[in-house]
Design an enzyme around this catalytic site. Structure first.
Site, short mmCIF file in Angstrom:
data_model
loop_
_atom_site.label_atom_id
_atom_site.label_comp_id
_atom_site.label_asym_id
_atom_site.label_seq_id
_atom_site.Cartn_x
_atom_site.Cartn_y
_atom_site.Cartn_z
N ASN A 161 -0.69 -16.41 31.13
CA ASN A 161 -0.38 -17.85 31.22
C ASN A 161 -0.23 -18.35 32.65
O ASN A 161 -0.53 -19.51 32.93
CB ASN A 161 0.84 -18.21 30.35
CG ASN A 161 2.10 -17.49 30.73
OD1 ASN A 161 2.07 -16.49 31.45
ND2 ASN A 161 3.22 -17.98 30.25
N ARG A 169 4.50 -12.97 42.31
CA ARG A 169 5.96 -12.84 42.16
C ARG A 169 6.38 -11.36 42.09
O ARG A 169 7.51 -11.02 42.38
CB ARG A 169 6.40 -13.58 40.90
CG ARG A 169 7.88 -13.68 40.75
CD ARG A 169 8.28 -14.90 39.96
NE ARG A 169 8.22 -14.65 38.55
CZ ARG A 169 8.48 -15.59 37.63
NH1 ARG A 169 8.77 -16.82 38.00
NH2 ARG A 169 8.43 -15.32 36.37
N LYS A 184 -1.68 -4.21 36.51
CA LYS A 184 -2.51 -4.43 35.31
C LYS A 184 -2.35 -5.88 34.84
O LYS A 184 -1.34 -6.23 34.24
CB LYS A 184 -2.13 -3.47 34.18
CG LYS A 184 -3.19 -3.49 33.08
CD LYS A 184 -2.66 -3.18 31.71
CE LYS A 184 -1.98 -4.31 31.02
NZ LYS A 184 -2.79 -5.51 30.73
N PRO A 185 -3.34 -6.71 35.14
CA PRO A 185 -3.26 -8.09 34.66
C PRO A 185 -3.62 -8.17 33.18
O PRO A 185 -4.14 -7.22 32.61
CB PRO A 185 -4.31 -8.81 35.51
CG PRO A 185 -5.31 -7.75 35.84
CD PRO A 185 -4.56 -6.44 35.91
N ALA A 186 -3.37 -9.32 32.58
CA ALA A 186 -3.70 -9.52 31.17
C ALA A 186 -5.22 -9.42 30.97
O ALA A 186 -6.00 -9.81 31.84
CB ALA A 186 -3.22 -10.89 30.71
N GLU A 260 10.67 -9.64 32.24
CA GLU A 260 10.74 -11.10 32.12
C GLU A 260 10.04 -11.43 30.82
O GLU A 260 8.81 -11.42 30.75
CB GLU A 260 10.08 -11.73 33.35
CG GLU A 260 10.61 -13.11 33.64
CD GLU A 260 9.79 -14.16 32.93
OE1 GLU A 260 10.21 -14.55 31.82
OE2 GLU A 260 8.75 -14.56 33.46
N ARG A 288 4.24 -28.46 30.80
CA ARG A 288 3.73 -27.59 31.88
C ARG A 288 2.95 -26.46 31.21
O ARG A 288 3.43 -25.83 30.27
CB ARG A 288 4.94 -27.05 32.66
CG ARG A 288 4.61 -26.07 33.73
CD ARG A 288 5.84 -25.84 34.60
NE ARG A 288 5.61 -24.83 35.59
CZ ARG A 288 6.15 -23.60 35.56
NH1 ARG A 288 6.98 -23.27 34.59
NH2 ARG A 288 5.87 -22.75 36.51
N CYS A 294 7.05 -19.37 29.16
CA CYS A 294 8.30 -18.83 28.61
C CYS A 294 9.45 -19.81 28.85
O CYS A 294 10.47 -19.76 28.17
CB CYS A 294 8.61 -17.48 29.24
SG CYS A 294 8.57 -17.55 31.04
N GLU A 468 13.50 -12.22 39.29
CA GLU A 468 12.37 -12.26 40.22
C GLU A 468 12.52 -13.47 41.13
O GLU A 468 12.96 -14.52 40.68
CB GLU A 468 11.06 -12.37 39.44
CG GLU A 468 10.78 -11.14 38.59
CD GLU A 468 9.37 -11.15 38.02
OE1 GLU A 468 9.06 -12.07 37.23
OE2 GLU A 468 8.59 -10.26 38.37
O1 LIG Z 1 5.96 -18.15 31.41
C1 LIG Z 1 6.67 -18.02 32.39
C2 LIG Z 1 6.93 -19.12 33.37
C3 LIG Z 1 6.92 -18.59 34.71
C4 LIG Z 1 7.40 -19.54 35.75
O2 LIG Z 1 7.76 -20.67 35.48
O3 LIG Z 1 7.44 -19.08 36.89
#
Ligand SMILES: O=CCCC(=O)O
Length: 487
Positions: A161, A169, A184-186, A260, A288, A294, A468
């Protein structure tokens, strides 16, 4: 599925694995398709790593760890700073890649590229600020020297996403702390990750420090790495369900973790809220990334005295948004990531409407290609609705009416998740009281956006472990070592 013409911006992206500084094919020669969610077409093929490739990538990280840990913090800082500059120079190119593979509108993708770059700038500044300690024991007999050292080879697993920002990050603090990495990316969004790896290489990251494995066989590749004893740190962003599996595997090797995970964010509008700010905040907190975040507002609790007006104003704003492929001029809402994501949203809306929710706007997917779903506002959502107990991950805002502060706090906290909550009120005492009592890691107080590289991002309960970003972001990649010596 048909192959689409690959835009020239994507020619520069290596479509291979990065292992020990070399771009390589998967050991069995397999590739995997990358699809454009706006059309369902295949954009290109990238290497599809095997478990053996994962092992090679980890071996490269282990081999590079000692020298990398010994590099001057200033050198690591400058690599991050150069990578920041390169990302900023290439905002448009990176945004185009992201929009094509993930779907978000170009304007939002540009925003994410800048957000992603800021993690590198932030951690380039943190790299040279790691300190230790020197003190005497209370009985005066010993010295206590406290060193901070990189935790070691780290496995970084990121979601689709936010394909660039979730990478920076994690990579930013790992580089700053002196950790080597397997990244390892998605499966859905390998291109942003590969473009990022190419930039870090150009910025001077030594061979073997960052190894990238793109794969459709995540479970097979990751599990042996976590159980094998050489990974010292797992940093994962993704669903709670996958997080739990990884935690169990990490427990086997006693691997330190930062998790996370998912959220189920309450968005609370009190009777004394500034409604303009609350509607604007809801637009950001809900829309957004098309709601595929998340942090997305998942349950909008609105006081009965303002619920009609809030609902009408939010629905009017949502209805104005232009739904279109992210690459189209003026697109504000792109497609969802895939058909599973779209059917989940459709089922959740059908369930809520079946239980009596009123559709104020949206509510049905358009015909045609792509996984589009329109911005949707539902009022009078019944408390038994499935969407209040799961991450919607789509552009749907369910409104629930409440009357009393204690009642709304109880309901807001009645979830296994605890990532973020949003509170809109002009009453300072209430703002502080509710912020303190919400069981979450982050609160948006009269704002719909909490994400910032300078802030500690993360949740409580089943939303995860660790933080993070912010001052603590680098801590996740550092160990303490204490040396005792007589005075
Ligand atoms: O899905 C996660 C959101 C990540 C973010 O807002 O940095």
């Amino acid at each position: 599925m048909t192959a689409t013409v690959v835009p020239s911006t994507m020619d520069s992206v290596p479509k291979k694995l990065l292992v020990a500084g070399a771009w390589t094919d998967a050991s069995d020669g397999r590739t995997m398709p990358v699809e454009n969610p706006a059309t369902g077409e295949v954009l290109c093929e990238v290497a599809d790593a095997t478990p053996e490739d994962g092992a090679r990538a980890l071996d490269a990280s282990v081999a590079a760890q000692r020298d990398w840990a010994a590099t001057a913090p200033r050198a690591r800082s400058e690599i991050l700073r150069r990578a920041y500059d390169l990302i900023i120079e290439r905002v448009d190119e990176l945004a185009t890649i992201m929009t094509l593979e993930m779907g978000k509108p170009l304007a939002e993708a540009r925003g994410e590229v800048t957000y992603a770059a800021e993690f590198f700038r932030w951690f380039s500044e943190e790299a040279v600020r790691v300190d230790g300690g020197f003190s005497a024991t209370p009985d005066g007999k010993n010295h206590v020297m406290v060193l901070r050292q990189p935790v070691g080879p780290s496995l970084l697993i990121t979601p689709w996403n936010f394909p660039l920002a979730m990478g920076t990050r994690k990579i930013g603090p790992a580089v700053a702390a002196g950790c080597t990495m397997v990244f390892k990316p998605a499966q859905q969004t390998p291109l942003s990750a590969l473009a990022l790896a190419a930039i870090l290489t150009e910025a001077g990251l030594p061979n073997g420090v960052l190894n990238v494995i793109t794969t459709s066989r995540a479970g097979e590749v990751v599990e042996p790495l976590l159980r094998g004893g050489n990974v010292r740190k797992l940093s994962f962003t993704g669903s709670t369900a996958v997080g739990k599996i990884l935690l169990a595997q990490a427990a086997d090797g006693v691997v330190r973790t930062s998790m996370e995970l998912g959220g189920n964010a309450p968005f609370i509008v009190f009777s004394d809220a500034d409604l303009d700010a609350a509607v604007a905040g809801a637009m950001v907190a809900k829309m957004r990334n098309m709601g595929e975040a998340c942090t997305a507002a998942n349950r909008l609790y609105v006081h009965s005295s303002v619920v009609e007006e809030f609902g009408a104003r939010l629905a009017a704003k949502m209805a104005e948004l232009r739904v279109a492929p992210g690459t189209e001029d003026g697109a504000q809402v792109g497609p969802l990531i895939d058909s599973a994501g779209l059917s989940k949203v459709e089922q959740l809306v059908a369930d809520a409407v079946g239980r009596g929710a009123r559709v104020l706007t949206g509510g049905a997917a358009p015909d045609g290609p792509g996984h589009f779903y329109p911005p949707t506002v539902l009022a009078d959502v019944d408390s038994g609705s499935e969407m209040l107990r799961t991450e919607i991950f789509g552009p749907v805002a369910p409104i629930i009416t409440f009357d009393d502060e204690d009642e709304v706090l109880r309901t807001a906290n009645d979830t296994d998740w605890g990532l973020v909550g949003y509170v809109f009120t002009r009453d300072l005492a209430r703002a502080l009281r509710v912020s303190e009592n919400l069981e979450v890691g982050m609160v948006g107080l009269n704002t719909g956006l909490v994400s910032n590289p300078a802030a500690p991002f993360g949740g409580v309960k089943q939303s995860g472990l660790g933080r993070e970003g912010g001052r603590v972001g680098i801590e996740e990649f550092l160990e303490y070592k204490y040396v005792a010596t007589p005075r």
